[in-house]
Design a protein around this motif. Sequence first.
Motif, PDB file in Angstrom:
ATOM      1  N   ILE A  48       0.921  -1.120   0.035  1.00 21.74           N
ATOM      2  CA  ILE A  48      -0.186   0.058  -0.116  1.00 21.74           C
ATOM      3  C   ILE A  48       0.949   1.228  -0.035  1.00 21.74           C
ATOM      4  N   SER A  49       1.794   1.240   0.812  1.00 16.29           N
ATOM      5  CA  SER A  49       2.678   2.531   0.729  1.00 16.29           C
ATOM      6  C   SER A  49       3.330   2.861  -0.562  1.00 16.29           C
ATOM      7  N   GLU A  50       3.689   1.319  -1.124  1.00 16.01           N
ATOM      8  CA  GLU A  50       4.483   1.579  -2.293  1.00 16.01           C
ATOM      9  C   GLU A  50       3.165   2.096  -3.476  1.00 16.01           C
ATOM     10  N   LEU A  51       2.251   1.720  -3.381  1.00 17.50           N
ATOM     11  CA  LEU A  51       1.095   2.191  -4.261  1.00 17.50           C
ATOM     12  C   LEU A  51       0.856   3.578  -3.884  1.00 17.50           C
ATOM     13  N   ASN A  52       0.908   4.107  -2.831  1.00 15.86           N
ATOM     14  CA  ASN A  52       0.829   5.482  -2.451  1.00 15.86           C
ATOM     15  C   ASN A  52       2.083   6.254  -2.928  1.00 15.86           C
ATOM     16  N   SER A  53       3.032   5.763  -3.072  1.00 15.89           N
ATOM     17  CA  SER A  53       4.327   6.397  -3.419  1.00 15.89           C
ATOM     18  C   SER A  53       4.162   6.519  -4.998  1.00 15.89           C
ATOM     19  N   THR A  54       3.774   5.356  -5.567  1.00 14.46           N
ATOM     20  CA  THR A  54       3.598   5.418  -7.087  1.00 14.46           C
ATOM     21  C   THR A  54       2.471   6.551  -7.674  1.00 14.46           C
ATOM     22  N   ARG A  55       1.158   6.437  -6.891  1.00 18.35           N
ATOM     23  CA  ARG A  55       0.292   7.609  -7.133  1.00 18.35           C
ATOM     24  C   ARG A  55       0.853   8.929  -6.944  1.00 18.35           C
ATOM     25  N   HIS A  56       1.494   8.937  -6.031  1.00 21.25           N
ATOM     26  CA  HIS A  56       2.354  10.403  -5.452  1.00 21.25           C
ATOM     27  C   HIS A  56       3.063  10.626  -6.368  1.00 21.25           C
ATOM     28  N   GLU A  57       3.843   9.702  -7.074  1.00 20.52           N
ATOM     29  CA  GLU A  57       4.881  10.118  -8.194  1.00 20.52           C
ATOM     30  C   GLU A  57       4.188  10.468  -9.366  1.00 20.52           C
ATOM     31  N   LEU A  58       3.465   9.801  -9.760  1.00 22.14           N
ATOM     32  CA  LEU A  58       2.698   9.914 -10.951  1.00 22.14           C
ATOM     33  C   LEU A  58       1.997  11.401 -11.254  1.00 22.14           C
ATOM     34  N   ILE A  59       1.370  11.672 -10.062  1.00 21.22           N
ATOM     35  CA  ILE A  59       0.761  13.054 -10.252  1.00 21.22           C
ATOM     36  C   ILE A  59       1.582  14.092 -10.025  1.00 21.22           C
ATOM     37  N   LEU A  60       2.720  13.857  -9.035  1.00 24.09           N
ATOM     38  CA  LEU A  60       3.921  14.874  -9.174  1.00 24.09           C
ATOM     39  C   LEU A  60       4.438  15.034 -10.418  1.00 24.09           C
ATOM     40  N   ASN A  61       4.624  14.032 -11.279  1.00 27.34           N
ATOM     41  CA  ASN A  61       5.459  14.124 -12.478  1.00 27.34           C
ATOM     42  C   ASN A  61       4.251  14.876 -13.527  1.00 27.34           C
ATOM     43  N   GLU A  62       3.140  14.492 -13.357  1.00 23.83           N
ATOM     44  CA  GLU A  62       2.367  15.110 -14.166  1.00 23.83           C
ATOM     45  C   GLU A  62       2.004  16.630 -14.047  1.00 23.83           C
ATOM     46  N   ALA A  63       2.094  17.227 -12.734  1.00 24.69           N
ATOM     47  CA  ALA A  63       2.130  18.547 -12.322  1.00 24.69           C
ATOM     48  C   ALA A  63       3.234  19.208 -12.798  1.00 24.69           C
ATOM     49  N   ARG A  64       4.485  18.398 -12.641  1.00 27.42           N
ATOM     50  CA  ARG A  64       5.792  19.028 -13.119  1.00 27.42           C
ATOM     51  C   ARG A  64       5.856  19.259 -14.645  1.00 27.42           C
ATOM     52  N   THR A  65       5.298  18.236 -15.389  1.00 22.27           N
ATOM     53  CA  THR A  65       5.097  18.354 -16.836  1.00 22.27           C
ATOM     54  C   THR A  65       4.177  19.414 -17.255  1.00 22.27           C
ATOM     55  N   LEU A  66       3.274  19.649 -16.752  1.00 23.29           N
ATOM     56  CA  LEU A  66       2.434  20.902 -17.164  1.00 23.29           C
ATOM     57  C   LEU A  66       2.923  22.135 -16.684  1.00 23.29           C
ATOM     58  N   ALA A  67       3.790  22.029 -15.619  1.00 23.99           N
ATOM     59  CA  ALA A  67       4.202  23.376 -15.208  1.00 23.99           C
ATOM     60  C   ALA A  67       5.564  23.848 -15.987  1.00 23.99           C
ATOM     61  N   GLU A  68       6.215  22.777 -16.487  1.00 21.32           N
ATOM     62  CA  GLU A  68       7.168  23.029 -17.230  1.00 21.32           C
ATOM     63  C   GLU A  68       6.961  23.210 -18.572  1.00 21.32           C
ATOM     64  N   ARG A  69       5.820  22.795 -19.221  1.00 24.32           N
ATOM     65  CA  ARG A  69       5.236  23.291 -20.515  1.00 24.32           C
ATOM     66  C   ARG A  69       4.543  24.849 -20.403  1.00 24.32           C
ATOM     67  N   ASP A  70       3.886  24.880 -19.338  1.00 25.23           N
ATOM     68  CA  ASP A  70       3.474  26.330 -19.448  1.00 25.23           C
ATOM     69  C   ASP A  70       4.449  27.312 -19.100  1.00 25.23           C
ATOM     70  N   THR A  71       5.478  27.072 -18.268  1.00 31.38           N
ATOM     71  CA  THR A  71       6.611  27.774 -17.745  1.00 31.38           C
ATOM     72  C   THR A  71       7.209  28.265 -19.366  1.00 31.38           C
ATOM     73  N   LEU A  72       7.604  27.292 -20.360  1.00 30.16           N
ATOM     74  CA  LEU A  72       8.253  27.450 -21.646  1.00 30.16           C
ATOM     75  C   LEU A  72       7.332  28.337 -22.377  1.00 30.16           C
ATOM     76  N   TYR A  73       5.968  28.218 -22.316  1.00 31.32           N
ATOM     77  CA  TYR A  73       5.058  28.884 -22.912  1.00 31.32           C
ATOM     78  C   TYR A  73       4.845  30.309 -22.557  1.00 31.32           C
ATOM     79  N   THR A  74       5.148  30.638 -21.138  1.00 29.72           N
ATOM     80  CA  THR A  74       5.016  31.896 -20.635  1.00 29.72           C
ATOM     81  C   THR A  74       6.298  32.596 -21.087  1.00 29.72           C
ATOM     82  N   ASN A  75       7.430  32.167 -20.961  1.00 27.60           N
ATOM     83  CA  ASN A  75       8.576  32.504 -21.328  1.00 27.60           C
ATOM     84  C   ASN A  75       8.574  33.234 -22.552  1.00 27.60           C
ATOM     85  N   TRP A  76       8.041  32.294 -23.629  1.00 24.56           N
ATOM     86  CA  TRP A  76       7.866  32.887 -25.019  1.00 24.56           C
ATOM     87  C   TRP A  76       7.100  33.999 -25.197  1.00 24.56           C
TER      88      TRP A  76
END
Length: 612
Positions: A48-76
């Motif tokens: 369960i702890s591993e599943l929580n870590s996996t879920r947390h890692e997936l959603i965090l990576n998704e958020a980071r990907t969105l942030a990175e994308r929008d940061t590039l767009y904003t800088n442009w």
Amino acid sequence: MKETSKYKIGLLSEKIDIQKILNHYKLTFAFLLIGWSIVIIFFLSWKISELNSTRHELILNEARTLAERDTLYTNWVISHGSVYIKSNSSKENDKNNFKIVPPLLMYKQLQERLKDKNKLIIKITSLNSVNPDYKADDWESKSFEYFKKGKNEFYSFDTINNKKYFRYIIPLKIKKECLSCHSNQKVGEIKGAYSIALLSSSYDRYYNHQLRNDIILHLLIWFIGSFTFLFVFRKLYLYLKEVNLSQEQFYELLNNSPMSTFIKDSEGNLIYMNKIAEQYLPEKFRNGKWRGLKDSDIWEPEIVQKLREHDSEVLISMKSKVFEETIISEGKKHVWLTHKFPLKDSSSGKVYIIGMEIDITERKEKEEEIKKYSKQLEELNKNKDKFISVLAHDLRGPFTPILGYTELLATSAEYLTYQEIKEYAHSLDVIVKNQFQLLENVLDWSRLEGNRLKIEPKELNLFDEVKKILNLYQPIYNDKEIQIIEKVDPAYEIITDQHSLNTILRNLISNAIKFTPNKGTIQIIASKENNGYKIKIIDSGIGIPKENLPKIFGGESGFTTRGTNNEKGTGLGLTICKELVEKLGGQIGVESEVGKGSTFTIFLPNLKIQNQ
């Protein structure tokens, strides 16, 4: 005895208490089940702890990907200023109808569309915002505290409009391109933040699905393990029950055996005894009190040594053997005919000794009695032959000269001189006295052999008794000119049987006279000793060869030698002396040297007068 488990399981082990063992294994099973459950729970928790870590890692990576994308767009956007977009009111393919849109407004409109499409909230928040649309909420305000500490991101779960979101925020810092609009700011200074909120329900569905699968898998493993434990436990219980049944049948057979039966190991540890075997134990070891003991704790060392020798023979040969064994229990002797055979316990590999015994004590006693009676019959037969020989020869032989002398005196007395008559009378006196002594000895011997001689103690004067015997034989020792030296105190009083005392003195004194040569010496010395008297009869006769000393007291029936004047004996005298002395509770001995004489010593204790 070393054991591999708490309970000895085998045919020759102690009788199994099934209920006790069952309770023990129930407790063991409970502990195993608890332990197994803890292991399953541990691994499930880790999953369960591993599943929580996996879920947390997936959603965090998704958020980071969105942030990175929008940061590039904003800088442009920031680097190119305003953006021209097509007006909503313009006609299709009207290339001249465009309007200019500020970067932030355009970004906000874009994120509104993304919010509906991806079920997420993306916004730019300002640290000191005048427009309420860019004002930071409580969660975002908290993140600014982390940014001031040098952190580059902040994230956690939060609730927005009663829905659970994963929120992620990164700081927006003033860049060189921003100074045209924010001239009063410095490059690198935090002006606001880029905030993303992802709805967690889509990720929760994946998490719940995996969690359900893992729980089912671990429950299945738990049930398989528990069933295995239960199966093994049941198998063990059935095995114990079977062993217990075998034990009951085995011990029932031994308990109902008509023979004394025991089981012990090679060290002498007692494993089993049936009721018959217990009867031969000392009282303090009966009724099961022998349990936990060795044979050396019960029997004397000499007995144990013999028993162990027999045990070793069986263990070395690994074959059954039969022994005759003797034990003494509470002062009573028992003789066993014991059949011992080895038996190997299949569960422990140890070799035990099973003994089955028959008490042959009574039979052995009867055998000893038969041997005793056989010996007595043999002696009686010899004595009978001897008795007949005495009667046939020794009694009959002397009558020839007696008849000759009496016939001569009867028919020719007037022709004989006085001296001749005196010599014939003297010869008759000697012959008759010898025959009288022979008859006395034969009668005493018959009484002794028939156990009919009665001992009647009374007080006697020892000096007077010696004088009677000397007076009886005075003509004989005077004829041989033998000197008699008598050293007996007239005050000596002895309590004994008179007839026996006279017989002993008569035989010893007559023997001394017989084997002492003419003009020899005989001493009779008496002295007090302990509660009795020691009497010595010392002669200066021919002596007795050393090899004949064991024979004179009856070692060989009928042993006799002729006297110095060719006197003949029967061989009964000293044998009767020995038996009478022992019957009176005394002792007799002899010392002799050929050519120098013999010394016969007797000790007679004072007896108790029966009527007193």
